[in-house]
Design a protein around this motif. Structure first.
Motif, PDB file in Angstrom:
ATOM      1  N   LEU A   1       1.288 -26.979  38.284  1.00  0.00           N
ATOM      2  CA  LEU A   1       1.478 -28.337  38.782  1.00  0.00           C
ATOM      3  C   LEU A   1       2.952 -28.484  39.144  1.00  0.00           C
ATOM      4  O   LEU A   1       3.824 -28.136  38.344  1.00  0.00           O
ATOM      5  N   THR A   2       3.248 -29.013  40.313  1.00  0.00           N
ATOM      6  CA  THR A   2       4.651 -29.028  40.758  1.00  0.00           C
ATOM      7  C   THR A   2       5.513 -29.945  39.890  1.00  0.00           C
ATOM      8  O   THR A   2       6.700 -29.697  39.732  1.00  0.00           O
ATOM      9  N   MET A   3       4.939 -31.003  39.307  1.00  0.00           N
ATOM     10  CA  MET A   3       5.767 -31.919  38.515  1.00  0.00           C
ATOM     11  C   MET A   3       5.802 -31.544  37.033  1.00  0.00           C
ATOM     12  O   MET A   3       6.534 -32.165  36.267  1.00  0.00           O
ATOM     13  N   SER A   4       5.043 -30.557  36.626  1.00  0.00           N
ATOM     14  CA  SER A   4       5.071 -30.104  35.232  1.00  0.00           C
ATOM     15  C   SER A   4       4.438 -28.722  35.152  1.00  0.00           C
ATOM     16  O   SER A   4       3.219 -28.589  35.200  1.00  0.00           O
ATOM     17  N   LYS A   5       5.266 -27.707  35.022  1.00  0.00           N
ATOM     18  CA  LYS A   5       4.769 -26.333  35.080  1.00  0.00           C
ATOM     19  C   LYS A   5       3.866 -25.968  33.904  1.00  0.00           C
ATOM     20  O   LYS A   5       3.246 -24.918  33.886  1.00  0.00           O
ATOM     21  N   GLU A   6       3.806 -26.833  32.898  1.00  0.00           N
ATOM     22  CA  GLU A   6       2.937 -26.544  31.756  1.00  0.00           C
ATOM     23  C   GLU A   6       1.461 -26.745  32.091  1.00  0.00           C
ATOM     24  O   GLU A   6       0.580 -26.223  31.408  1.00  0.00           O
ATOM     25  N   VAL A   7       1.191 -27.527  33.127  1.00  0.00           N
ATOM     26  CA  VAL A   7      -0.192 -27.744  33.563  1.00  0.00           C
ATOM     27  C   VAL A   7      -0.477 -26.756  34.682  1.00  0.00           C
ATOM     28  O   VAL A   7       0.280 -26.678  35.659  1.00  0.00           O
ATOM     29  N   LYS A   8      -1.555 -25.993  34.515  1.00  0.00           N
ATOM     30  CA  LYS A   8      -1.840 -24.946  35.501  1.00  0.00           C
ATOM     31  C   LYS A   8      -3.309 -24.918  35.866  1.00  0.00           C
ATOM     32  O   LYS A   8      -4.173 -25.148  35.011  1.00  0.00           O
ATOM     33  N   LEU A   9      -3.542 -24.576  37.105  1.00  0.00           N
ATOM     34  CA  LEU A   9      -4.887 -24.190  37.524  1.00  0.00           C
ATOM     35  C   LEU A   9      -5.134 -22.772  37.030  1.00  0.00           C
ATOM     36  O   LEU A   9      -4.202 -21.967  36.989  1.00  0.00           O
ATOM     37  N   ALA A  10      -6.368 -22.466  36.707  1.00  0.00           N
ATOM     38  CA  ALA A  10      -6.692 -21.083  36.387  1.00  0.00           C
ATOM     39  C   ALA A  10      -6.413 -20.226  37.619  1.00  0.00           C
ATOM     40  O   ALA A  10      -6.767 -20.590  38.734  1.00  0.00           O
ATOM     41  N   LYS A  11      -5.732 -19.118  37.388  1.00  0.00           N
ATOM     42  CA  LYS A  11      -5.399 -18.199  38.474  1.00  0.00           C
ATOM     43  C   LYS A  11      -6.124 -16.891  38.231  1.00  0.00           C
ATOM     44  O   LYS A  11      -6.171 -16.412  37.092  1.00  0.00           O
ATOM     45  N   PHE A  12      -6.681 -16.340  39.274  1.00  0.00           N
ATOM     46  CA  PHE A  12      -7.418 -15.088  39.157  1.00  0.00           C
ATOM     47  C   PHE A  12      -6.648 -13.972  39.855  1.00  0.00           C
ATOM     48  O   PHE A  12      -6.110 -14.179  40.945  1.00  0.00           O
ATOM     49  N   GLU A  13      -6.623 -12.817  39.208  1.00  0.00           N
ATOM     50  CA  GLU A  13      -6.012 -11.659  39.846  1.00  0.00           C
ATOM     51  C   GLU A  13      -6.763 -11.385  41.143  1.00  0.00           C
ATOM     52  O   GLU A  13      -8.001 -11.492  41.197  1.00  0.00           O
ATOM     53  N   SER A  14      -6.036 -11.045  42.189  1.00  0.00           N
ATOM     54  CA  SER A  14      -6.698 -10.824  43.476  1.00  0.00           C
ATOM     55  C   SER A  14      -6.029  -9.666  44.208  1.00  0.00           C
ATOM     56  O   SER A  14      -4.884  -9.310  43.932  1.00  0.00           O
ATOM     57  N   LYS A  15      -6.764  -9.082  45.128  1.00  0.00           N
ATOM     58  CA  LYS A  15      -6.214  -7.997  45.939  1.00  0.00           C
ATOM     59  C   LYS A  15      -6.926  -7.988  47.286  1.00  0.00           C
ATOM     60  O   LYS A  15      -8.049  -8.506  47.433  1.00  0.00           O
ATOM     61  N   ILE A  16      -6.220  -7.405  48.249  1.00  0.00           N
ATOM     62  CA  ILE A  16      -6.802  -7.207  49.579  1.00  0.00           C
ATOM     63  C   ILE A  16      -7.043  -5.712  49.752  1.00  0.00           C
ATOM     64  O   ILE A  16      -6.159  -4.899  49.482  1.00  0.00           O
ATOM     65  N   ASP A  17      -8.233  -5.378  50.162  1.00  0.00           N
ATOM     66  CA  ASP A  17      -8.582  -3.980  50.390  1.00  0.00           C
ATOM     67  C   ASP A  17      -9.466  -3.910  51.633  1.00  0.00           C
ATOM     68  O   ASP A  17     -10.534  -4.539  51.673  1.00  0.00           O
ATOM     69  N   ASP A  18      -8.976  -3.194  52.642  1.00  0.00           N
ATOM     70  CA  ASP A  18      -9.755  -2.978  53.862  1.00  0.00           C
ATOM     71  C   ASP A  18     -10.240  -4.301  54.475  1.00  0.00           C
ATOM     72  O   ASP A  18     -11.396  -4.427  54.876  1.00  0.00           O
ATOM     73  N   GLY A  19      -9.338  -5.281  54.535  1.00  0.00           N
ATOM     74  CA  GLY A  19      -9.666  -6.544  55.191  1.00  0.00           C
ATOM     75  C   GLY A  19     -10.513  -7.485  54.355  1.00  0.00           C
ATOM     76  O   GLY A  19     -10.988  -8.514  54.830  1.00  0.00           O
ATOM     77  N   LYS A  20     -10.691  -7.137  53.079  1.00  0.00           N
ATOM     78  CA  LYS A  20     -11.517  -7.979  52.205  1.00  0.00           C
ATOM     79  C   LYS A  20     -10.699  -8.418  50.998  1.00  0.00           C
ATOM     80  O   LYS A  20      -9.859  -7.666  50.506  1.00  0.00           O
ATOM     81  N   ILE A  21     -10.971  -9.631  50.531  1.00  0.00           N
ATOM     82  CA  ILE A  21     -10.297 -10.142  49.328  1.00  0.00           C
ATOM     83  C   ILE A  21     -11.246  -9.960  48.141  1.00  0.00           C
ATOM     84  O   ILE A  21     -12.420 -10.368  48.196  1.00  0.00           O
ATOM     85  N   PHE A  22     -10.694  -9.359  47.090  1.00  0.00           N
ATOM     86  CA  PHE A  22     -11.442  -9.173  45.852  1.00  0.00           C
ATOM     87  C   PHE A  22     -10.728  -9.922  44.737  1.00  0.00           C
ATOM     88  O   PHE A  22      -9.503 -10.036  44.754  1.00  0.00           O
ATOM     89  N   VAL A  23     -11.478 -10.422  43.790  1.00  0.00           N
ATOM     90  CA  VAL A  23     -10.894 -11.130  42.645  1.00  0.00           C
ATOM     91  C   VAL A  23     -11.448 -10.551  41.355  1.00  0.00           C
ATOM     92  O   VAL A  23     -12.538  -9.977  41.325  1.00  0.00           O
ATOM     93  N   LYS A  24     -10.672 -10.741  40.293  1.00  0.00           N
ATOM     94  CA  LYS A  24     -11.145 -10.401  38.946  1.00  0.00           C
ATOM     95  C   LYS A  24     -11.429 -11.710  38.242  1.00  0.00           C
ATOM     96  O   LYS A  24     -10.522 -12.502  38.019  1.00  0.00           O
ATOM     97  N   LEU A  25     -12.655 -11.921  37.907  1.00  0.00           N
ATOM     98  CA  LEU A  25     -13.053 -13.194  37.313  1.00  0.00           C
ATOM     99  C   LEU A  25     -12.940 -13.190  35.801  1.00  0.00           C
ATOM    100  O   LEU A  25     -12.867 -14.231  35.184  1.00  0.00           O
ATOM    101  N   GLU A  26     -12.924 -12.021  35.202  1.00  0.00           N
ATOM    102  CA  GLU A  26     -12.791 -11.925  33.749  1.00  0.00           C
ATOM    103  C   GLU A  26     -11.744 -10.880  33.427  1.00  0.00           C
ATOM    104  O   GLU A  26     -11.452 -10.024  34.244  1.00  0.00           O
ATOM    105  N   ASP A  27     -11.199 -10.960  32.222  1.00  0.00           N
ATOM    106  CA  ASP A  27     -10.236  -9.940  31.782  1.00  0.00           C
ATOM    107  C   ASP A  27     -10.962  -8.699  31.350  1.00  0.00           C
ATOM    108  O   ASP A  27     -12.070  -8.721  30.915  1.00  0.00           O
TER     109      ASP A  27
END
Ligand code: FES
Length: 106
Positions: A80-106
Motif C-alpha cells: 500500500l503506498t501510504m503504509s508499506k505494512e499493508v500488502k497485497l499477496a504477491k506471487f512469484e512469477s516468470k516469463i518463459d517463451d512468451g507465457k507468464i507463469f506463477v507460483k501459487l503456493e510455496d
C-alpha cells in the motif's frame, strides 16, 4: 498447465498491456498480472481493505488504485503506498517463451 516445479500458466505476455494489467484465474485463484520491461508481476486481485477486485481499478504510473476507496498499491511489491505494512499477496512469477507463469503456493 503446471510443470513439475509448481509453475502454473497464467496468461500470454501478448495479452497483458505494457501500461495496464490483466485479470487472470490460474487454478481458480483471482490475480492481476502486470508486465513491465522484461518482468512480470502477479498480485492478488482482492483488496486487503474490504475485498474489492482491483481489476476494476485504474493505473497511476506503477500503482494500481482500488475502485472502491482509492487505496493504491505498488505493482512491484504489492505494498500500500501510504503504509508499506499493508500488502497485497504477491506471487512469484516468470516469463518463459512468451507465457507468464506463477507460483501459487510455496
Ligand atoms: S476495498 Fe479497496 S480500498 Fe476499500
Amino acid at each position: 498447465m503446471l510443470d513439475e516445479k509448481g509453475w502454473t500458466f497464467a496468461a500470454n505476455v501478448s495479452d497483458v498491456s505494457a501500461r495496464s494489467f490483466k485479470a487472470a484465474y490460474p487454478k481458480g485463484v483471482p490475480i492481476i498480472l502486470f508486465v513491465r520491461g522484461d518482468g512480470a508481476f502477479a498480485l492478488s486481485n482482492r483488496c486487503p481493505h474490504l475485498g474489492c477486485p482491483l481489476s476494476g481499478g485504474s493505473m497511476k504510473g506503477d500503482t494500481i488504485v482500488c475502485p472502491c476507496h482509492d487505496w493504491s498499491f505498488d505493482i512491484r511489491t504489492g505494498e500500500l503506498t501510504m503504509s508499506k505494512e499493508v500488502k497485497l499477496a504477491k506471487f512469484e512469477s516468470k516469463i518463459d517463451d512468451g507465457k507468464i507463469f506463477v507460483k501459487l503456493e510455496d
